[in-house]
Design an enzyme around this catalytic site. Structure first.
Site, PDB file in Angstrom:
ATOM      1  N   HIS A 159       0.852  -1.194   0.000  1.00 46.36           N
ATOM      2  CA  HIS A 159       0.000   0.000   0.000  1.00 46.36           C
ATOM      3  C   HIS A 159       0.884   1.238   0.000  1.00 46.36           C
ATOM      4  O   HIS A 159       2.116   1.139   0.129  1.00 46.36           O
ATOM      5  CB  HIS A 159      -0.925   0.007   1.220  1.00 46.36           C
TER       6      HIS A 159
HETATM    7  P1  TYD Z   1      -1.308  -2.781   8.207  1.00 48.58           P
HETATM    8  O1  TYD Z   1      -1.009  -1.345   8.018  1.00 48.58           O
HETATM    9  O2  TYD Z   1      -2.251  -3.431   7.247  1.00 48.58           O
HETATM   10  O3  TYD Z   1       0.045  -3.613   8.239  1.00 48.58           O
HETATM   11  P2  TYD Z   1       1.139  -3.797   7.088  1.00 48.58           P
HETATM   12  O4  TYD Z   1       1.044  -2.578   6.217  1.00 48.58           O
HETATM   13  O5  TYD Z   1       2.440  -3.918   7.785  1.00 48.58           O
HETATM   14  O6  TYD Z   1       0.798  -5.046   6.343  1.00 48.58           O
HETATM   15  O7  TYD Z   1      -1.827  -2.962   9.693  1.00 48.58           O
HETATM   16  C1  TYD Z   1      -2.279  -4.215  10.208  1.00 48.58           C
HETATM   17  C2  TYD Z   1      -3.416  -3.943  11.182  1.00 48.58           C
HETATM   18  O8  TYD Z   1      -2.962  -3.179  12.287  1.00 48.58           O
HETATM   19  C3  TYD Z   1      -4.571  -3.188  10.547  1.00 48.58           C
HETATM   20  O9  TYD Z   1      -5.792  -3.768  10.989  1.00 48.58           O
HETATM   21  C4  TYD Z   1      -4.453  -1.793  11.105  1.00 48.58           C
HETATM   22  C5  TYD Z   1      -3.753  -1.979  12.429  1.00 48.58           C
HETATM   23  N1  TYD Z   1      -2.851  -0.857  12.767  1.00 48.58           N
HETATM   24  C6  TYD Z   1      -3.220   0.026  13.769  1.00 48.58           C
HETATM   25  O10 TYD Z   1      -4.311  -0.090  14.375  1.00 48.58           O
HETATM   26  N2  TYD Z   1      -2.358   1.039  14.092  1.00 48.58           N
HETATM   27  C7  TYD Z   1      -1.186   1.209  13.452  1.00 48.58           C
HETATM   28  O11 TYD Z   1      -0.420   2.144  13.773  1.00 48.58           O
HETATM   29  C8  TYD Z   1      -0.824   0.302  12.377  1.00 48.58           C
HETATM   30  C9  TYD Z   1       0.450   0.468  11.616  1.00 48.58           C
HETATM   31  C10 TYD Z   1      -1.701  -0.730  12.077  1.00 48.58           C
END
Ligand code: TYD
Length: 133
Positions: free
Chosen positions: A50
């Site tokens: 993303h």
């Molecule tokens: P996500 O951003 O999808 O992880 P990555 O990009 O590393 O694959 O985040 C995973 C989950 O964690 C998603 O449900 C959102 C949550 N999250 C938070 O609540 N706060 C945060 O600061 C981050 C980075 C993720």
């Protein structure tokens, strides 16, 4: 790939062990609003996939190693992180993916904004349209 860069952090090498640190707006070019870390990643898993509209980040491999693939809509580059005193600055508007995590790797991420789901762009075609505007 404007603005993307590796930043070396201060390190104090000591017979008792090493110490590094990060101050917002000094070692990274933003105020640190949030810190999160990624750990216990099973072999072969991919994180990210993303871009953020506004959020800027600084990523450090505190332990182990992993690859960060960055894409600005025109070029793509892979950064292999494996040092706890060097981090990768990722400005807003960059597509990113993290993979190739080693066993027991620990990714520290400093972010310039609080968590905001509406800041994410999950669709690559939409991302390319956004950055080419
Ligand atoms: P996500 O951003 O999808 O992880 P990555 O990009 O590393 O694959 O985040 C995973 C989950 O964690 C998603 O449900 C959102 C949550 N999250 C938070 O609540 N706060 C945060 O600061 C981050 C980075 C993720």
């Amino acid at each position: 790939m404007d603005g993307i860069r590796l930043i070396d952090l201060p390190k104090f090498l000591d017979a008792r062990g090493n110490l590094s640190f990060i101050e917002g707006e000094r070692h990274v070019p933003f105020h640190i609003a949030r810190t999160y870390w990624i750990y216990d990643v099973p072999g072969g898993e991919v994180r990210g996939g993303h871009a953020y509209r506004k959020n800027r980040e600084f990523i450090v491999a505190l332990s182990g190693s992993f690859d960060v693939t960055l894409d600005d809509g025109k070029q793509r580059r892979v950064y292999s992180l494996n040092r706890s005193y060097t981090g990768l600055y990722v400005p807003e508007g960059i597509w990113r993916q993290m993979d190739n995590f080693s066993t027991n790797s620990l990714a520290l991420v400093l972010a310039s904004t609080g968590f905001d789901r509406s800041d994410y762009i999950y669709d690559y075609d939409e991302f390319v349209k956004t950055v080419s505007r």
